[in-house]
Design a protein around this motif. Sequence first.
Motif, PDB file in Angstrom:
ATOM      1  N   UNK A 144       0.815  -1.219   0.000  1.00  0.00           N
ATOM      2  CA  UNK A 144       0.000   0.000   0.000  1.00  0.00           C
ATOM      3  C   UNK A 144       0.848   1.267   0.000  1.00  0.00           C
ATOM      4  N   UNK A 145       1.958   1.266   0.726  1.00  0.00           N
ATOM      5  CA  UNK A 145       2.805   2.443   0.790  1.00  0.00           C
ATOM      6  C   UNK A 145       3.359   2.790  -0.593  1.00  0.00           C
ATOM      7  N   UNK A 146       3.904   1.786  -1.288  1.00  0.00           N
ATOM      8  CA  UNK A 146       4.445   2.023  -2.629  1.00  0.00           C
ATOM      9  C   UNK A 146       3.340   2.448  -3.586  1.00  0.00           C
ATOM     10  N   UNK A 147       2.194   1.814  -3.469  1.00  0.00           N
ATOM     11  CA  UNK A 147       1.070   2.143  -4.332  1.00  0.00           C
ATOM     12  C   UNK A 147       0.675   3.604  -4.172  1.00  0.00           C
ATOM     13  N   UNK A 148       0.609   4.083  -2.948  1.00  0.00           N
ATOM     14  CA  UNK A 148       0.200   5.466  -2.707  1.00  0.00           C
ATOM     15  C   UNK A 148       1.243   6.454  -3.183  1.00  0.00           C
ATOM     16  N   UNK A 149       2.528   6.082  -3.058  1.00  0.00           N
ATOM     17  CA  UNK A 149       3.591   6.951  -3.551  1.00  0.00           C
ATOM     18  C   UNK A 149       3.490   7.107  -5.070  1.00  0.00           C
ATOM     19  N   UNK A 150       3.212   6.002  -5.760  1.00  0.00           N
ATOM     20  CA  UNK A 150       3.097   6.047  -7.216  1.00  0.00           C
ATOM     21  C   UNK A 150       1.884   6.848  -7.672  1.00  0.00           C
ATOM     22  N   UNK A 151       0.780   6.721  -6.931  1.00  0.00           N
ATOM     23  CA  UNK A 151      -0.433   7.450  -7.305  1.00  0.00           C
ATOM     24  C   UNK A 151      -0.205   8.945  -7.235  1.00  0.00           C
ATOM     25  N   UNK A 152       0.561   9.396  -6.260  1.00  0.00           N
ATOM     26  CA  UNK A 152       0.933  10.804  -6.217  1.00  0.00           C
ATOM     27  C   UNK A 152       0.031  11.688  -5.389  1.00  0.00           C
ATOM     28  N   UNK A 153      -1.144  11.213  -4.984  1.00  0.00           N
ATOM     29  CA  UNK A 153      -2.020  12.001  -4.138  1.00  0.00           C
ATOM     30  C   UNK A 153      -2.795  13.060  -4.904  1.00  0.00           C
ATOM     31  N   UNK A 154      -3.491  13.890  -4.152  1.00  0.00           N
ATOM     32  CA  UNK A 154      -4.279  14.967  -4.759  1.00  0.00           C
ATOM     33  C   UNK A 154      -3.374  16.080  -5.276  1.00  0.00           C
TER      34      UNK A 154
END
Length: 528
Positions: A144-154
């Motif tokens: 999940x951590x890597x996934x969220x980093x790749x998504x980049x956030x708002x």
Amino acid sequence: MVVNTGDQVGRIVIGVLGLIALETTLENRQLIVIISDNATAWGSINGIGMLIVEKDLENFEKDPKESEEDYEEVSMIDKIENLEVGLFEIASNESRLKDINCAIEGYFSNITLTSDEDITNEIATACALTAFKLRHPIKMYLDRSTDMVMVGGRHPMKITYSVGFKSDGKITALYLNLLVNAGISEDYSPLIPHAIISCLKKYNWGALAFDIKLCKTNLTSKSSMRAPGQAQGSYIAEAIIERVASFLSLDVDVVRKRNLHTYESLKFFYGSSSGEAPEYTLPAIVDELFASASYFNRLEMVLHFNSCNKWKKRGISWVPIVYEVEPKPTPGKVSILNDGSIVVEVGGIEIGQGLWTKVKQMAAFGLEQLWDEEKKYLLDRVRIIQADTLSLVQGGLTAGSTKSEASCEAVRLACSILVSRLKPLKQSLEEQMGSISWDTLITQANLQYVNLSASTFWVADDTSSYLNYGAAISEVEIDVLTGATTILRADLTYDCGQSLSPAVDLGQVEGSFVQGIGFFVLLILFNI
């Protein structure tokens, strides 16, 4: 040096470099993040602008109008020369890249992957490269951590505005200037401006003008998150309302109510989406919420608490919301098997929002229309299976709070087709045998070669868009010494019209509130 990652190959190479952890060094150099005004000077997201700049910090001052010829293009590191050919082959074969994406991202296989800014490209390329080297299938799971980093956030934004208003708090004009940090590639960013303005228009600004620029930077590309753009747009609107109230020393509740839409202004701002006058329920929602939540009594209690406590303070506030729904085309397929079970496929993806639950209920409801009086309960016979881009070639996007209702409508239409095929047979059998069961009907339909599979593609017409209304009140307590925040109470009222599944919709409202807490409290607190 300048790295141009606007093309597919450049972005894939950079993604693979990170994924395979090649060690490189930058001697006495540091990446400069260009954002806000500088980013727009260097070039917009849709232009050629090179926004990854690598140079000495002390020499950072530079005329943004300098041409790209003044920079030295980046050359590939010797270690990856042997990988270039394979990467270029993958990037040049779009259909192959789509297949790779569907293979490793099967859960989202209905999302058509054609843009070179899709986040899944990096994962697809890493899997393809590893599979090519090892000569066997590869499956990659991100934590999940890597996934969220790749998504980049708002999307971070820089907002400046000019607002005109009267002494009673009535706003007459608003000019908005937004610089949106879109990251290194477009991704979802081109849709953000429309979403921001759509939610911002929940108030009657009188005359509204805006200038929004998407800024290309050397940061992670920003992506879509629940209510992308709408969350920011609502926050901007409330910040302006509170600033006007503060400047005039007026109660912010008075300013909010004074700038709510009338039906005439709503129609001017939202056009055909505003619907008919009786459908504009926001003022009634606000009045009902105030009464049910005892807002004014609690406001007096909050003021009294604050006057008696030095280190703990309370606040209470309310906000309205207007969300413009624009349904998207979606396919649906309903098939009845020999044993009487019902298999349904839709273009929507179940990601916890209850889409499959609603579709299952709609399929059972649609087929139960075969019986005018005595209902046959078919819900337990319905099974939803995940479609892919081969079984439903126009699945579309699951986004915008529209896919559930669109999928249900597609399924309803498919069920109507099946009902029209089965009804003559049912009437004929009832004349011979009396009342018949579902199993008997399907058995006879198979024997008489009735087509028991129906596919539809529902397309919204020009009048299908509409507005959703809601309002909420929250009361919080803050420890001024530690910053600890406690939500004492929250009241939410939402006009969902005729709910397809009340339990699911209630869960969605509660879930969105909790997720909003995370966005407006934790993200700001930790500056993520």
